[in-house]
Write an enzyme that holds these catalytic residues in place. Structure first.
Site, PDB file in Angstrom:
ATOM      1  N   SER A  50      20.767 -13.157 -21.701  1.00  0.00           N
ATOM      2  CA  SER A  50      20.196 -13.221 -23.042  1.00  0.00           C
ATOM      3  C   SER A  50      19.771 -11.835 -23.479  1.00  0.00           C
ATOM      4  CB  SER A  50      19.021 -14.201 -23.082  1.00  0.00           C
ATOM      5  OG  SER A  50      17.800 -13.560 -22.864  1.00  0.00           O
ATOM      6  N   ASP A  67       9.486 -18.450 -26.296  1.00  0.00           N
ATOM      7  CA  ASP A  67       9.492 -17.050 -25.888  1.00  0.00           C
ATOM      8  C   ASP A  67       8.470 -16.849 -24.776  1.00  0.00           C
ATOM      9  OD1 ASP A  67       9.652 -14.058 -26.068  1.00  0.00           O
ATOM     10  OD2 ASP A  67      10.967 -14.668 -27.702  1.00  0.00           O
ATOM     11  N   HIS A 121      11.214 -16.771 -16.634  1.00  0.00           N
ATOM     12  CA  HIS A 121      11.383 -15.535 -17.403  1.00  0.00           C
ATOM     13  C   HIS A 121      10.817 -14.375 -16.587  1.00  0.00           C
ATOM     14  CE1 HIS A 121      11.138 -12.519 -20.541  1.00  0.00           C
ATOM     15  NE2 HIS A 121      11.944 -13.269 -21.259  1.00  0.00           N
ATOM     16  N   ARG A 122      11.452 -13.200 -16.718  1.00  0.00           N
ATOM     17  CA  ARG A 122      11.056 -12.069 -15.864  1.00  0.00           C
ATOM     18  C   ARG A 122      10.239 -11.020 -16.624  1.00  0.00           C
ATOM     19  NH1 ARG A 122      16.569  -8.454 -15.022  1.00  0.00           N
ATOM     20  NH2 ARG A 122      17.177  -8.352 -17.205  1.00  0.00           N
ATOM     21  N   LYS A 135      12.858 -18.002 -32.716  1.00  0.00           N
ATOM     22  CA  LYS A 135      12.264 -16.830 -33.366  1.00  0.00           C
ATOM     23  C   LYS A 135      11.782 -17.222 -34.761  1.00  0.00           C
ATOM     24  CE  LYS A 135      13.957 -14.100 -30.036  1.00  0.00           C
ATOM     25  NZ  LYS A 135      13.137 -13.395 -29.057  1.00  0.00           N
ATOM     26  N   LYS A 154      14.297 -22.507 -26.273  1.00  0.00           N
ATOM     27  CA  LYS A 154      13.366 -21.855 -25.352  1.00  0.00           C
ATOM     28  C   LYS A 154      12.131 -21.329 -26.073  1.00  0.00           C
ATOM     29  CE  LYS A 154      13.172 -17.618 -22.579  1.00  0.00           C
ATOM     30  NZ  LYS A 154      12.309 -16.884 -23.514  1.00  0.00           N
ATOM     31  N   ASN A 160       0.803  -1.216   0.000  1.00  0.00           N
ATOM     32  CA  ASN A 160       0.000   0.000   0.000  1.00  0.00           C
ATOM     33  C   ASN A 160       0.834   1.264   0.000  1.00  0.00           C
ATOM     34  OD1 ASN A 160      -2.658   0.408  -0.201  1.00  0.00           O
ATOM     35  ND2 ASN A 160      -3.117   0.392   1.983  1.00  0.00           N
TER      36      ASN A 160
END
Length: 460
Positions: free
Chosen positions: A372, A196, A287-288, A168, A194, A116
């Site tokens: 990465s 994505d 993953h962040r 990709k 990996k 808060n």
């Protein structure tokens, strides 16, 4: 005459919550906040307001305070120091008694400490810079499903960083074509590929199809190379039940690792998944996504080192940690500070690296940092030197952008890595001789030579 036995009204927070004489206990959770008070608000009042609002306080005196022991339960601002080189910024140190927090719940810890108080009017800005998690609280968490040593033993890969690649284009491929790219990268010599972070289960590629084709790619590459391979299957979903359904399917396929976006997915979901992964022998890649929303502003939000500590408590075996390469020197020290907090069992206070408190993890398993984002073969010596063996180096475009295709791109990265590790083991200086080491290796690897040529113009 009405007497309610307490003095009603609004009083300064600092009368109750600013206690410079307080000696912190080994069981306290300690927080370092960067406080920017509004004009006219003294730093002691601002620091006390943070301590109050993130623990037992409210804006006015309430008679129910008399029904409990505030001295036992209140947060305390016990020290304030100005920030060097910044006007009207202070570091406020706050101690919280352990009883304020539910055992084994990162969710509850954050709801209290940062829930808060960040919208508080007395503050122009507020940033949580660091937390000291006492061993008594650390011990209530399972932590990472397996940790660094168990992961190495499962994969049978030692004394070098692990190599990865994000497939990709991240959105738009069919499951079959996606699996093909996975196979080519793993066959070429990578340890991991990996999903994505935003690959979940979209119309062009439903999760179950992707899992099946990736598992097929994995087993084919394993059979042909004799090495254990992994693909981070992203189990992140709209509900916890769906997330666990995906993790269960991954386990049934026999793959070694799944993945989760821990900030968008939430700490409750993440901890549930980490428990499932430990119980069922799955590694967990984290993953962040969304971290920069929280940690990018220098004077407001939460520093990533706090999010990294929280992840070690909640559970994950890998986490993205930035690359350092090409950034400013100061960033390097700060990044390596939280990389140590992820990997090491005991980390000493070191303000030059942004570490405000000594942290004892009491044998909670460590996490591999993942470098990465925009890296390629010319960065390999620097990455090997900076991150050391216990890391995952992930080249997306740096693999798939190879002029000859995915498998040669993977070969180039593996050759570059092996060359750097060998050179380091022979005592060569990677920082100084890095480019020379890569050039020597490219003489006997046409794949590496082609990669060197493509990315030679891109400077650190």
């Amino acid at each position: 005459k009405a007497s309610v036995g307490f003095k009603a009204g609004v009083k300064d927070y600092k009368l109750t919550y600013y206690t410079p004489e307080y000696e912190t206990k080994d069981t306290d959770i300690l927080a370092a906040f960067r406080v920017t008070p509004q004009p006219g608000v003294p730093p002691e009042e601002a620091g006390a307001a943070v301590a109050a609002e993130s623990s037992t306080g409210t804006w006015t005196t309430v008679w129910t305070d008399g029904l409990t022991s505030l001295d036992r339960y209140k947060g305390r601002c016990y020290h304030i120091e100005p920030v060097a080189g910044e006007e009207n910024q202070f570091i406020a140190y706050v101690a919280y008694p352990l009883d304020l927090f539910e055992e084994g719940s990162v969710t509850n810890m954050f709801t209290s400490i940062v829930g808060n108080v960040f919208g508080f009017k007395a503050l122009r800005a507020l940033r949580l810079e660091d937390l000291r998690i006492p061993p008594a609280y650390v011990k209530t968490f399972q932590g990472p499903p397996h940790g660094i040593q168990v992961e190495r033993d499962k994969l049978n890969k030692y004394v070098r960083p692990l190599l990865g690649c994000t497939i990709k284009p991240k959105l738009g491929l069919s499951a079959k074509n996606y699996g093909r790219a996975v196979y080519e990268c793993l066959r070429g010599g990578l340890d991991f590929t990996k999903d994505d972070e935003n690959v979940n289960s979209q119309p062009f590629m439903r999760w179950r199809d992707r899992f099946l084709f990736c598992a097929e790619a994995l087993y084919k590459a394993q059979a042909e190379t004799g090495e254990i391979k992994g693909h981070y299957l992203n189990a992140t979903a709209g509900t916890c039940e769906e997330m666990l359904k995906r993790a269960i399917f991954a386990r049934e396929l026999g793959v070694p690792i799944v993945m989760h976006d821990y900030l968008t997915g939430g700490f409750t979901a993440n901890t549930s998944l980490a428990h499932y992964c430990r119980d069922n022998g799955l590694l967990l890649h984290i993953h962040r996504a969304m971290h920069a929303v929280i940690d990018r502003q220098k004077n407001h939000g939460i520093h990533f080192r706090v999010l990294a500590k929280a992840l070690r408590m909640s559970g994950g075996d890998h986490i993205h940690s930035g690359t350092v390469v090409g950034k400013l020197e100061g960033e390097r020290d700060i990044t390596l500070g939280f990389v140590d907090l992820l990997r090491d069992d005991f980390v000493e206070k070191d303000r030059s690296r942004g570490i405000y408190f000594t942290q004892d993890w009491v044998s909670l398993p460590g996490i591999l940092p993942v470098a990465s984002g925009g890296i390629h073969v010319w960065h390999m010596p620097a990455l090997t030197e900076i991150f050391g063996d216990d890391s995952v180096l992930q080249f997306g475009g740096g693999t798939l952008g190879h002029p000859w295709g995915n498998a040669p791109g993977a070969v180039a990265n593996r050759v570059a890595l092996e060359a750097c590790v060998q050179a380091r083991n022979e005592g060569r200086d990677l920082a100084r001789e890095g480019n020379e080491i890569i050039r020597e290796a490219s003489k006997w690897s046409p794949e590496l030579a082609a990669a060197c040529e493509v990315w030679k113009e891109i400077k650190f």
